[in-house]
Scaffold this active site. Structure first.
Site, PDB file in Angstrom:
ATOM      1  N   THR A   1      14.518 -20.359 -56.795  1.00  0.00           N
ATOM      2  CA  THR A   1      15.461 -21.299 -57.418  1.00  0.00           C
ATOM      3  C   THR A   1      16.628 -20.508 -57.974  1.00  0.00           C
ATOM      4  OG1 THR A   1      13.659 -22.741 -57.964  1.00  0.00           O
ATOM      5  CG2 THR A   1      15.693 -23.083 -59.172  1.00  0.00           C
TER       6      THR A   1
ATOM      7  N   ASN B   1      14.316 -31.202 -60.554  1.00  0.00           N
ATOM      8  CA  ASN B   1      13.516 -30.729 -61.688  1.00  0.00           C
ATOM      9  C   ASN B   1      14.059 -31.271 -63.007  1.00  0.00           C
ATOM     10  OD1 ASN B   1      11.642 -29.420 -60.208  1.00  0.00           O
ATOM     11  ND2 ASN B   1      12.219 -27.346 -60.771  1.00  0.00           N
TER      12      ASN B   1
ATOM     13  N   PHE C   1       5.060 -38.770 -63.944  1.00  0.00           N
ATOM     14  CA  PHE C   1       5.804 -37.996 -64.949  1.00  0.00           C
ATOM     15  C   PHE C   1       6.194 -38.823 -66.170  1.00  0.00           C
ATOM     16  CE2 PHE C   1       6.257 -33.666 -63.429  1.00  0.00           C
ATOM     17  CZ  PHE C   1       5.587 -33.814 -62.225  1.00  0.00           C
ATOM     18  N   LEU C   2       5.335 -39.802 -66.486  1.00  0.00           N
ATOM     19  CA  LEU C   2       5.524 -40.556 -67.722  1.00  0.00           C
ATOM     20  C   LEU C   2       4.315 -40.351 -68.630  1.00  0.00           C
ATOM     21  CD1 LEU C   2       7.157 -43.960 -66.629  1.00  0.00           C
ATOM     22  CD2 LEU C   2       8.240 -41.996 -67.747  1.00  0.00           C
TER      23      LEU C   2
ATOM     24  N   ALA D   1       3.103 -38.941 -71.870  1.00  0.00           N
ATOM     25  CA  ALA D   1       3.567 -38.350 -73.131  1.00  0.00           C
ATOM     26  C   ALA D   1       2.566 -37.284 -73.563  1.00  0.00           C
ATOM     27  CB  ALA D   1       3.675 -39.436 -74.189  1.00  0.00           C
ATOM     28  N   GLY D   2       3.021 -36.298 -74.289  1.00  0.00           N
ATOM     29  CA  GLY D   2       2.108 -35.246 -74.726  1.00  0.00           C
ATOM     30  C   GLY D   2       2.830 -34.104 -75.385  1.00  0.00           C
TER      31      GLY D   2
ATOM     32  N   CYS E   1       8.956 -23.377 -64.331  1.00  0.00           N
ATOM     33  CA  CYS E   1      10.096 -24.022 -63.657  1.00  0.00           C
ATOM     34  C   CYS E   1      10.934 -24.890 -64.573  1.00  0.00           C
ATOM     35  CB  CYS E   1       9.602 -24.855 -62.483  1.00  0.00           C
ATOM     36  SG  CYS E   1       9.037 -23.846 -61.123  1.00  0.00           S
TER      37      CYS E   1
ATOM     38  N   ARG F   1       3.133 -19.076 -68.677  1.00  0.00           N
ATOM     39  CA  ARG F   1       4.573 -18.936 -68.906  1.00  0.00           C
ATOM     40  C   ARG F   1       5.097 -20.183 -69.627  1.00  0.00           C
ATOM     41  NH1 ARG F   1       6.499 -17.125 -63.041  1.00  0.00           N
ATOM     42  NH2 ARG F   1       4.645 -18.316 -62.478  1.00  0.00           N
TER      43      ARG F   1
HETATM   44  C1  UDX Z   1       7.262 -28.206 -61.270  1.00  0.00           C
HETATM   45  C2  UDX Z   1       7.741 -29.251 -60.252  1.00  0.00           C
HETATM   46  O1  UDX Z   1       6.874 -30.392 -60.292  1.00  0.00           O
HETATM   47  C3  UDX Z   1       7.805 -28.671 -58.871  1.00  0.00           C
HETATM   48  O2  UDX Z   1       8.345 -29.607 -57.967  1.00  0.00           O
HETATM   49  C4  UDX Z   1       8.698 -27.421 -58.912  1.00  0.00           C
HETATM   50  O3  UDX Z   1       8.786 -26.825 -57.681  1.00  0.00           O
HETATM   51  C5  UDX Z   1       8.156 -26.419 -59.923  1.00  0.00           C
HETATM   52  O4  UDX Z   1       8.069 -27.060 -61.195  1.00  0.00           O
HETATM   53  P1  UDX Z   1       4.932 -27.196 -62.103  1.00  0.00           P
HETATM   54  O5  UDX Z   1       5.737 -26.405 -63.089  1.00  0.00           O
HETATM   55  O6  UDX Z   1       3.869 -26.501 -61.342  1.00  0.00           O
HETATM   56  O7  UDX Z   1       5.892 -27.878 -61.002  1.00  0.00           O
HETATM   57  O8  UDX Z   1       4.226 -28.367 -62.920  1.00  0.00           O
HETATM   58  P2  UDX Z   1       4.323 -29.943 -63.077  1.00  0.00           P
HETATM   59  O9  UDX Z   1       3.063 -30.538 -62.604  1.00  0.00           O
HETATM   60  O10 UDX Z   1       5.566 -30.495 -62.535  1.00  0.00           O
HETATM   61  O11 UDX Z   1       4.334 -30.057 -64.680  1.00  0.00           O
HETATM   62  C6  UDX Z   1       5.325 -29.403 -65.467  1.00  0.00           C
HETATM   63  C7  UDX Z   1       5.029 -29.570 -66.944  1.00  0.00           C
HETATM   64  O12 UDX Z   1       5.263 -30.918 -67.361  1.00  0.00           O
HETATM   65  C8  UDX Z   1       3.585 -29.265 -67.348  1.00  0.00           C
HETATM   66  O13 UDX Z   1       3.588 -28.564 -68.571  1.00  0.00           O
HETATM   67  C9  UDX Z   1       2.954 -30.631 -67.514  1.00  0.00           C
HETATM   68  O14 UDX Z   1       1.890 -30.607 -68.431  1.00  0.00           O
HETATM   69  C10 UDX Z   1       4.146 -31.432 -68.052  1.00  0.00           C
HETATM   70  N1  UDX Z   1       4.052 -32.877 -67.752  1.00  0.00           N
HETATM   71  C11 UDX Z   1       4.043 -33.314 -66.461  1.00  0.00           C
HETATM   72  C12 UDX Z   1       4.047 -33.790 -68.796  1.00  0.00           C
HETATM   73  O15 UDX Z   1       4.071 -33.428 -69.982  1.00  0.00           O
HETATM   74  N2  UDX Z   1       4.020 -35.128 -68.494  1.00  0.00           N
HETATM   75  C13 UDX Z   1       4.005 -35.603 -67.227  1.00  0.00           C
HETATM   76  O16 UDX Z   1       3.980 -36.834 -67.061  1.00  0.00           O
HETATM   77  C14 UDX Z   1       4.009 -34.670 -66.172  1.00  0.00           C
END
Ligand code: UDX
Length: 445
Positions: free
Chosen positions: A126, A213, A254-255, A257-258, A265, A339
């Site tokens: 990236t 992202n 991706f909704l 909450a937490g 990334c 990370r």
């Molecule tokens: C992400 C992107 O999804 C991926 O397309 C890109 O190439 C790299 O970055 P990744 O970092 O592996 O992938 O994790 P992802 O599953 O996307 O979650 C990212 C963070 O968001 C995590 O800490 C996860 O716990 C948090 N998250 C995700 C939430 O808090 N709520 C959600 O609804 C989804």
């Protein structure tokens, strides 16, 4: 079958190389780390990724996947000269939030110095918008003789923990290049995956990655903001997210909450995009808010712990003499990656307020042990909870979803659970005799 070289054996490089080999191509992975390459030759994985080791073994045994530290050997291999070289090295965060391109530059310089035949250089790392042009400039300046080459941007969208499934079932393949024929040749690699393939110019492809992202990070911060408001108004964010998600224009993904987003990334990419905008004199207000809400999501957990078990006599060290257990150290489940891990940040905040911290993670403890100080790492969830005044659920590992609540209650000093991942139902926890706080759950259920 194509002959492919992949530079970098981190998450992206190793998964990409191994999956391309699994699709039938001949792949050589190059990395500057002798240790990593020697381990990989013995099929010892440098990272935890479900299914990866088995796939590496299978493709090494089939004679399709090779590992080396030697660029020339990989790229100019006499019986299989490479047609394309994928760059998949790390782009850490620089001092001002910009992406640090030193590893990309090293990789490009090495490729340019050794290439003895035409190549397509495919960038998977990236990188800031405009990097593709910069890569082309470096190659031209480093070649000992002019050999034709093309630069293609092919951003990856793999999630850690499900990277192989994501690779094999992509929502789309994005390829950006000024050389459409080169992009078409890279597209052939992916035809078997039957995904939509989009060919754009270089800068647009690079931007698609950042915008995707940043949008997902925005969804997460949006729902965390709604969660905050839900807490104040007594609504339940889990049901709010479900109710919103049925609308196809919104979608449920991706909704959750937490604790907000962590990992390698989202934090880095949102910051880098904001930085690029600022440098151009733009004011990326939405991205700034996304980052602030994300930082607050971590702080809010500490506020909750403090409000429940804090010591009001000691204003600067409100958690002095308090023992807090933390379940999970990885930034999400199914990875050992710490990370920009939310749990690690939260532990540091707890310690700053005087708390003693115990913690457990099924796979991330060796990595966490390298960065944490004065944390008692335990062998399971129950050993962690023993004697604690509060237990924080910080990563949504499956093994934390059905804990023996009676046992927990007996072994904890106070029956207090702060659930940063909303794994439990407030009503059920209250009935089990716990003081329970989720994120955005409406307290008096
Ligand atoms: C992400 C992107 O999804 C991926 O397309 C890109 O190439 C790299 O970055 P990744 O970092 O592996 O992938 O994790 P992802 O599953 O996307 O979650 C990212 C963070 O968001 C995590 O800490 C996860 O716990 C948090 N998250 C995700 C939430 O808090 N709520 C959600 O609804 C989804």
């Amino acid at each position: 079958m194509k002959h492919i070289v992949v530079v970098g054996v981190g998450y992206v490089g190793l998964v990409t190389g191994t999956c391309l080999a699994d699709l039938g191509h001949r792949v050589t992975c190059v990395d500057i780390s002798k240790e990593r390459i020697e381990s990989l030759k013995q099929c010892i994985m440098p990272i935890y990724e479900p299914g990866l080791e088995e796939m590496v073994r299978r493709n090494v045994a089939a004679g399709r996947l090779f590992f080396t530290t030697d660029y020339a050997e990989a790229i100019n291999c006499p019986e299989a000269p490479a047609e394309m070289v994928f760059i998949a090295v790390g782009t850490p965060e620089g001092v001002d939030g910009e992406a640090d391109l030193r590893y990309v530059r090293d990789a490009v310089e090495n490729i340019a110095a050794v290439m003895d035949h035409p190549l397509i250089i495919v960038n998977k790392s990236t990188v800031p918008v405009g990097t593709g042009d910069w890569v082309a400039d470096i190659v031209r300046s480093r070649q000992s003789q002019p050999i034709p080459f093309a630069v293609v941007s092919n951003p990856e969208f793999l999630r850690e923990g499900s990277a192989i499934t994501d690779f094999m079932n992509p929502d789309r393949i994005v390829l950006g290049s000024l050389d459409k024929e080169a992009a078409q040749r890279v597209a052939q690699l992916y035809l078997a995956l039957r995904a939509p393939i989009m060919i754009t110019d270089l800068r647009t492809a690079e931007m698609i990655k950042y915008a995707s992202n940043a949008f997902l990070a925005t969804k997460i911060s949006f729902i965390n903001e709604i969660a905050n408001i839900c807490e104040a108004l007594g609504a339940d964010v889990k049901e709010v997210a479900a109710g919103m998600g049925y609308d196809k224009r919104i979608g449920r993904a991706f909704l959750d909450a937490g604790l907000g987003y962590g990992g390698s990334c989202f934090p880095k990419d949102v910051k880098a995009l904001a930085h690029m905008a600022n440098v151009q004199g733009k004011h990326p207000q939405l991205l700034e808010a996304v980052m602030q809400i994300n930082a607050d999501a971590r702080r809010n957990i500490v506020h909750k712990v403090r409000a429940l078990i804090g010591n009001s006599n000691s204003p600067l060290h409100r958690l002095e003499n308090r023992i807090v257990g933390v379940l999970g150290l990885a930034f999400k489940a199914n990875t050992d990656d710490i990370r920009d891990s939310q749990p690690i940040d939260i532990i540091r905040m707890l310690q700053a307020e005087g708390a003693m911290v115990k913690a457990y993670d099924p796979v991330a403890m060796p990595n966490a042990a390298r960065v944490l100080r004065n944390v008692q790492l335990c062998e399971n969830a129950y050993a962690t909870a023993e004697g604690c005044d509060a237990l924080i659920i910080a990563t949504e590992w499956n093994e934390f979803k059905h804990l023996d609540l009676n046992r927990l209650k007996q072994i904890m000093r106070q029956p207090v659970i702060v659930d940063g991942r909303n794994l439990y139902e407030p009503k059920q926890m209250k009935e089990a005799g716990f003081i329970y706080r989720g994120v955005g759950r409406g307290y008096d259920l």
